[in-house]
Design an enzyme around this catalytic site. Structure first.
Site, PDB file in Angstrom:
ATOM      1  N   ASP A   1      77.191  16.920  29.381  1.00  0.00           N
ATOM      2  CA  ASP A   1      78.334  16.606  30.213  1.00  0.00           C
ATOM      3  C   ASP A   1      78.854  17.941  30.746  1.00  0.00           C
ATOM      4  O   ASP A   1      79.166  18.074  31.786  1.00  0.00           O
ATOM      5  CB  ASP A   1      79.434  15.866  29.391  1.00  0.00           C
ATOM      6  CG  ASP A   1      79.437  16.536  28.100  1.00  0.00           C
ATOM      7  OD1 ASP A   1      79.141  17.663  27.805  1.00  0.00           O
ATOM      8  OD2 ASP A   1      80.302  15.861  27.357  1.00  0.00           O
TER       9      ASP A   1
ATOM     10  N   ASN B   1      81.132  28.028  23.023  1.00  0.00           N
ATOM     11  CA  ASN B   1      81.926  26.777  22.454  1.00  0.00           C
ATOM     12  C   ASN B   1      83.119  27.214  21.813  1.00  0.00           C
ATOM     13  O   ASN B   1      83.114  27.971  20.923  1.00  0.00           O
ATOM     14  CB  ASN B   1      80.951  26.102  21.642  1.00  0.00           C
ATOM     15  CG  ASN B   1      79.835  25.192  22.401  1.00  0.00           C
ATOM     16  OD1 ASN B   1      80.106  24.548  22.828  1.00  0.00           O
ATOM     17  ND2 ASN B   1      78.741  26.120  22.322  1.00  0.00           N
TER      18      ASN B   1
ATOM     19  N   GLU C   1      93.984  16.232  19.651  1.00  0.00           N
ATOM     20  CA  GLU C   1      93.787  14.751  19.462  1.00  0.00           C
ATOM     21  C   GLU C   1      93.901  14.459  17.921  1.00  0.00           C
ATOM     22  O   GLU C   1      94.383  13.325  17.689  1.00  0.00           O
ATOM     23  CB  GLU C   1      92.394  14.661  19.692  1.00  0.00           C
ATOM     24  CG  GLU C   1      92.061  14.932  21.385  1.00  0.00           C
ATOM     25  CD  GLU C   1      90.734  14.991  21.808  1.00  0.00           C
ATOM     26  OE1 GLU C   1      89.744  14.824  20.910  1.00  0.00           O
ATOM     27  OE2 GLU C   1      90.367  15.119  22.920  1.00  0.00           O
TER      28      GLU C   1
END
Length: 492
Positions: free
Chosen positions: A240, A299, A307
């Protein structure tokens, strides 16, 4: 001018969507057809992805596309990285794919480095050492005596596994394979020595295909059941982030990108991998992009912290919209508590709010006592971590970084975008929020010859979207906060 219609399945670690993309008069238009949750299953202390539920959602997306009464010219699938499915000799999936947050890889890299030294693994792959990389998943599976691994003829990374379910054809797409820590970015070949050391047969991996190649066509059953007919499925940039970076609406190469979602991925686009002593020490990664490019990046744990807190609050009867969350962050006092979003204690705690509180107490800070102060802590910490990573990128990049393009869902968070600009001291260009789906669709268009290369793709995207621009403000207070942040992350 003729209208061209494409279907993108964009699957993240928490949700997925079916997006209809239409290119007409040189502009791209998107329409969301379906949206569905994606959560890993916890079964006997192991975490799995329900790939059959995802397949069912994809079939519903195909039917939704057929109901639009348009001729769909191609289909593409992108997902998160590293995870994979085992496929048996008879073509059946051998159980559910393990999820990257499964703790079975805890300590796996350190054990693997006893077989092949850490420096050698990085030199061969250029990939950031993270315990959930596919290499260590295979190693962990081998150590636990996985029956699926023993019986497997192939492994398929998640987008390739889903395209296999749609077409019956198996491929190994380059960009998603590059996340595995088994691919050499210089030779663009699998390093068989690494698989053998992990206890896996190198023949498990199929020959690589590059983004833009056609995998096959919908099976006869799906062609009839969905009503779409025999539509080609394209191996887009299956990772993605690779799809998202392909959609950066930049006019030249002098940019860094931040793909902002559950994970935040910050990097630059380069022609050749950067594998040096400095990139090794800083644990930067080299992943495959479109047109043979390399995504040199880091990353960063992104909205995962928020979340997980939201899940806790919802379970306790407190539900906030994103609009409310932003307003809450604005109302809280500045720089009361800061955390390193990448600290191991935030990987998958039982309670994220408690993990953040514990971190602050251990670093001699005031602990957040309310939901509002937790949100402010998360947003400020992310903005400051972005500066930390960007400063390292600036030292290594072979060109001047003049702006930061924020893409993905996080690009809609105007408050965080402004705080990021304040923190890093250069302009932030935010959008498109649907970058991953756009990159997916434009790679389908490229496979059919509608555009020639990523420059053509970005020209169409620039003509189709209007990004927001954020200029740095309050630089002195953010500089002081950054000094505070540095002292906190060096505590451990």
């Amino acid at each position: 001018m003729e209208k061209h219609c494409f279907l993108a399945f964009d699957l993240g670690a928490t949700s997925g969507r079916t997006i209809l993309g239409t290119i007409e008069d040189g502009k791209l238009h998107l329409k969301e057809l379906t949206r569905f949750p994606n959560q890993f299953l916890s079964i006997q202390n192991k975490f799995y992805w329900n790939i059959y539920a995802l397949y069912n959602e994809l079939t519903e997306g195909l039917k939704a596309a057929a109901s639009e009464n348009l001729r769909i010219e191609a289909i593409g699938i992108d997902t998160w990285g590293v995870d994979f499915a085992y496929v048996g000799e008879d073509g059946s999936l051998l159980g559910l794919p393990r999820a990257y947050r499964d703790p079975y890889t805890d300590g796996a890299p350190e054990a693997f480095f006893k077989l092949i030294p850490r420096r050698e693994v990085y030199e061969q792959t250029g990939i950031q050492i993270m315990n959930f990389n596919s290499l260590y998943q295979l190693f962990a599976a081998s150590r636990e005596g996985s029956s699926a691994l023993k019986a497997a003829k192939n492994i398929l990374f998640m987008p390739d596994a889903l395209s296999y379910l749609l077409t019956g054809n198996k491929v190994c797409e380059y960009s998603i394979a590059s996340t595995s820590q088994m691919l050499n970015p210089r030779t663009k070949q699998i390093e068989e020595k690494l698989l053998e050391a992990a206890g896996a047969d190198p023949s498990l991996l199929l020959p690589l295909v590059m983004p833009g190649e056609i995998v096959g066509y919908l099976t006869d059953y799906l062609a009839e059941e969905s009503g779409l007919g025999k539509v080609p499925v394209v191996a887009v940039a299956g990772h993605d982030t690779a799809s998202a970076v392909a959609a950066v609406p930049s006019e030249n190469e002098k940019f860094a990108y931040l793909s902002s979602g559950t994970w935040s991925l910050m990097g630059i686009e380069v022609e050749d991998p950067i594998i040096t002593e400095e990139s090794f020490n800083l644990n930067f990664t080299n992943e495959g992009g479109v047109d043979g490019t390399t995504r040199f990046l880091k990353n960063i744990t992104g909205m995962w912290l928020l979340e997980q807190c939201r899940k806790e609050w919802t379970n306790a009867g407190r539900t906030y919209s994103y609009f409310e969350i932003v307003k809450m962050a604005e109302s809280a006092p500045a720089f009361q508590s800061l955390v390193d979003p990448d600290h191991p204690s935030f990987a998958n705690p039982v309670s994220m709010s408690r993990a953040i509180t514990d971190y602050c107490l251990r670093t001699n800070q005031q602990a957040p006592e309310t939901d509002t102060s937790l949100i402010r802590c998360i947003f400020e910490s992310l903005a400051l971590k972005y500066r930390y990573v960007l400063e390292n990128l600036i030292r290594i990049a072979p060109f001047e970084i003049q702006r930061l393009h924020v893409i993905g869902g996080g690009s809609q968070n105007k408050l965080l975008n402004q705080w990021t600009a304040n923190s890093i001291g250069i302009p932030v260009v935010a959008g498109p929020s649907e970058a991953t789906a756009i990159g997916n669709i434009m790679m389908q268009a490229k496979s059919l010859g509608l555009v020639k290369n990523r420059q053509d793709m970005r020209r169409v995207i620039r003509d189709s979207v209007t990004p927001d621009i954020f200029l740095p403000q309050e630089e002195k207070s953010w500089k002081n906060a950054y000094d505070q942040f540095l002292s906190i992350i060096q505590f451990f």
